[in-house]
Design a protein around this motif. Structure first.
Motif, PDB file in Angstrom:
ATOM      1  N   GLU A  71      37.453  35.553  28.894  1.00 28.32           N
ATOM      2  CA  GLU A  71      38.837  36.586  28.552  1.00 28.32           C
ATOM      3  C   GLU A  71      37.934  37.103  27.716  1.00 28.32           C
ATOM      4  O   GLU A  71      37.498  38.738  26.690  1.00 28.32           O
ATOM      5  CB  GLU A  71      39.639  36.053  27.930  1.00 28.32           C
ATOM      6  CG  GLU A  71      41.118  35.278  29.070  1.00 28.32           C
ATOM      7  CD  GLU A  71      41.802  35.092  28.396  1.00 28.32           C
ATOM      8  OE1 GLU A  71      42.273  34.934  26.940  1.00 28.32           O
ATOM      9  OE2 GLU A  71      43.236  34.564  28.765  1.00 28.32           O
ATOM     10  N   GLU A  72      36.971  36.095  26.603  1.00 25.86           N
ATOM     11  CA  GLU A  72      36.135  36.866  26.467  1.00 25.86           C
ATOM     12  C   GLU A  72      34.401  38.132  25.986  1.00 25.86           C
ATOM     13  O   GLU A  72      35.146  38.617  25.758  1.00 25.86           O
ATOM     14  CB  GLU A  72      34.725  35.626  25.234  1.00 25.86           C
ATOM     15  CG  GLU A  72      34.005  36.023  24.280  1.00 25.86           C
ATOM     16  CD  GLU A  72      33.696  34.466  23.523  1.00 25.86           C
ATOM     17  OE1 GLU A  72      32.160  35.003  23.689  1.00 25.86           O
ATOM     18  OE2 GLU A  72      33.388  33.452  24.248  1.00 25.86           O
ATOM     19  N   ASP A  73      34.707  37.735  27.527  1.00 23.31           N
ATOM     20  CA  ASP A  73      33.424  38.913  28.389  1.00 23.31           C
ATOM     21  C   ASP A  73      34.355  40.160  28.490  1.00 23.31           C
ATOM     22  O   ASP A  73      33.871  41.352  28.092  1.00 23.31           O
ATOM     23  CB  ASP A  73      32.742  37.972  29.146  1.00 23.31           C
ATOM     24  CG  ASP A  73      31.845  37.379  29.007  1.00 23.31           C
ATOM     25  OD1 ASP A  73      31.694  37.159  27.322  1.00 23.31           O
ATOM     26  OD2 ASP A  73      31.147  36.285  30.008  1.00 23.31           O
ATOM     27  N   SER A  74      35.407  39.534  28.996  1.00 23.39           N
ATOM     28  CA  SER A  74      36.468  40.795  29.200  1.00 23.39           C
ATOM     29  C   SER A  74      36.563  42.231  27.929  1.00 23.39           C
ATOM     30  O   SER A  74      36.706  43.072  27.618  1.00 23.39           O
ATOM     31  CB  SER A  74      37.139  40.533  29.811  1.00 23.39           C
ATOM     32  OG  SER A  74      37.258  39.826  30.973  1.00 23.39           O
ATOM     33  N   GLU A  75      36.716  41.179  27.021  1.00 20.24           N
ATOM     34  CA  GLU A  75      36.971  41.808  26.034  1.00 20.24           C
ATOM     35  C   GLU A  75      35.645  42.806  25.150  1.00 20.24           C
ATOM     36  O   GLU A  75      35.836  44.284  25.066  1.00 20.24           O
ATOM     37  CB  GLU A  75      37.731  40.852  24.679  1.00 20.24           C
ATOM     38  CG  GLU A  75      37.845  41.358  23.176  1.00 20.24           C
ATOM     39  CD  GLU A  75      38.430  40.699  21.807  1.00 20.24           C
ATOM     40  OE1 GLU A  75      38.560  41.256  21.025  1.00 20.24           O
ATOM     41  OE2 GLU A  75      38.285  39.280  22.811  1.00 20.24           O
ATOM     42  N   GLN A  76      34.418  42.172  25.725  1.00 22.13           N
ATOM     43  CA  GLN A  76      33.592  42.844  24.868  1.00 22.13           C
ATOM     44  C   GLN A  76      32.832  44.001  25.899  1.00 22.13           C
ATOM     45  O   GLN A  76      32.438  44.935  25.545  1.00 22.13           O
ATOM     46  CB  GLN A  76      32.098  41.620  25.101  1.00 22.13           C
ATOM     47  CG  GLN A  76      32.134  40.661  23.946  1.00 22.13           C
ATOM     48  CD  GLN A  76      30.608  39.493  24.122  1.00 22.13           C
ATOM     49  OE1 GLN A  76      30.126  39.881  25.379  1.00 22.13           O
ATOM     50  NE2 GLN A  76      30.907  38.594  23.408  1.00 22.13           N
ATOM     51  N   PRO A 118      42.719  53.810  31.407  1.00 21.92           N
ATOM     52  CA  PRO A 118      41.893  53.074  31.055  1.00 21.92           C
ATOM     53  C   PRO A 118      41.030  52.098  31.714  1.00 21.92           C
ATOM     54  O   PRO A 118      42.069  51.048  32.144  1.00 21.92           O
ATOM     55  CB  PRO A 118      41.943  52.608  29.667  1.00 21.92           C
ATOM     56  CG  PRO A 118      42.711  53.665  29.552  1.00 21.92           C
ATOM     57  CD  PRO A 118      43.663  53.985  30.165  1.00 21.92           C
ATOM     58  N   TYR A 119      40.324  51.695  31.804  1.00 19.23           N
ATOM     59  CA  TYR A 119      39.287  50.103  32.932  1.00 19.23           C
ATOM     60  C   TYR A 119      39.224  49.924  32.209  1.00 19.23           C
ATOM     61  O   TYR A 119      38.495  48.031  32.041  1.00 19.23           O
ATOM     62  CB  TYR A 119      38.660  51.052  34.535  1.00 19.23           C
ATOM     63  CG  TYR A 119      38.709  49.556  35.434  1.00 19.23           C
ATOM     64  CD1 TYR A 119      40.105  48.752  35.667  1.00 19.23           C
ATOM     65  CD2 TYR A 119      37.395  48.680  35.168  1.00 19.23           C
ATOM     66  CE1 TYR A 119      39.620  47.653  36.517  1.00 19.23           C
ATOM     67  CE2 TYR A 119      37.572  48.317  36.071  1.00 19.23           C
ATOM     68  CZ  TYR A 119      38.718  47.297  36.797  1.00 19.23           C
ATOM     69  OH  TYR A 119      37.868  46.336  37.677  1.00 19.23           O
TER      70      TYR A 119
END
Length: 207
Positions: free
Chosen positions: A26-31, A192-193
């Motif tokens: 989730e942290e990486d997805s946000e970045q 948006p993706y």
């Protein structure tokens, strides 16, 4: 995020790779600016939120390839009556991702499953199916549609994100799969993706 790990995720999508990634997913997805889950939920709101369930029971949604539960979180955040009106089910190949989703307390039921195989639900079980971030190269393609749409009720929708390049390169196969599943492509719209990748949201209706 670790670029080598991300390349392995894209190329294999195996549970072992997601075991390494699950705690930072989730942290990486946000970045990365990932917003596919928001796009499918937004389109669901446009099409389905006002539709009554086909039975007196709760409106049943299946989150196909649910991962850590981002789609479920998004539904819960935008719909105040979520718990009273909706029964949310989820399935994913990664047991480690499912453990994170389970801890959020959003899903009625979560199962370890493979979207490339027959899913462990009776035919026509769900009023809607949402699928975000699953139709990508190395993970799932048009061959999974027959398994997913089998558990969708007639006249109901599958709403899914897909990367533009992956879709355009295989568009004929996607269209053939939709027809073979006795479904209809209702809409394909750019939404948006991710920061650096365009996405299409597909709306597929079961006939």
């Amino acid at each position: 995020m670790d670029p080598l790990l991300y390349e392995r995720v894209l190329s294999t999508g195996s549970p072992a790779v997601y075991k390494e990634w699950c705690n930072k997913y989730e942290e990486d997805s946000e970045q990365l600016g990932y917003s596919g889950h928001k796009s499918v939920v937004s389109k669901w709101q446009d099409l389905c939120q006002s539709c009554p369930p086909s039975s007196p029971l709760k409106y049943k949604i299946f989150d196909a390839g649910c991962g850590t539960g981002l789609v479920g979180e998004e539904i819960a955040s935008v719909l105040a009556s979520f718990r009273a009106n909706i029964a949310l089910y989820g399935g994913d190949l990664s047991p480690d991702m499912l453990e994170i989703a389970k801890a959020k307390g959003i899903y009625e039921e979560l199962k370890i499953l493979n979207l490339k195989e027959k899913l462990p639900y009776p035919a026509e079980s769900f009023d809607c199916i949402l699928c975000a971030g699953v139709f990508v190269q190395g993970h799932c393609g048009p061959d999974t549609l027959n398994h997913i749409t089998r558990i969708l009720k007639k006249n109901c929708f599958l709403i899914a994100t897909i990367r533009v390049a992956f879709y355009e390169e295989n568009k004929e196969a996607w269209m053939e799969a939709v027809t073979t599943c006795n479904c209809q492509l209702v809409e394909e719209v750019l939404m948006p993706y991710r920061y650096d990748v365009q996405g299409i949201t597909l709306v597929i209706k079961k006939c």
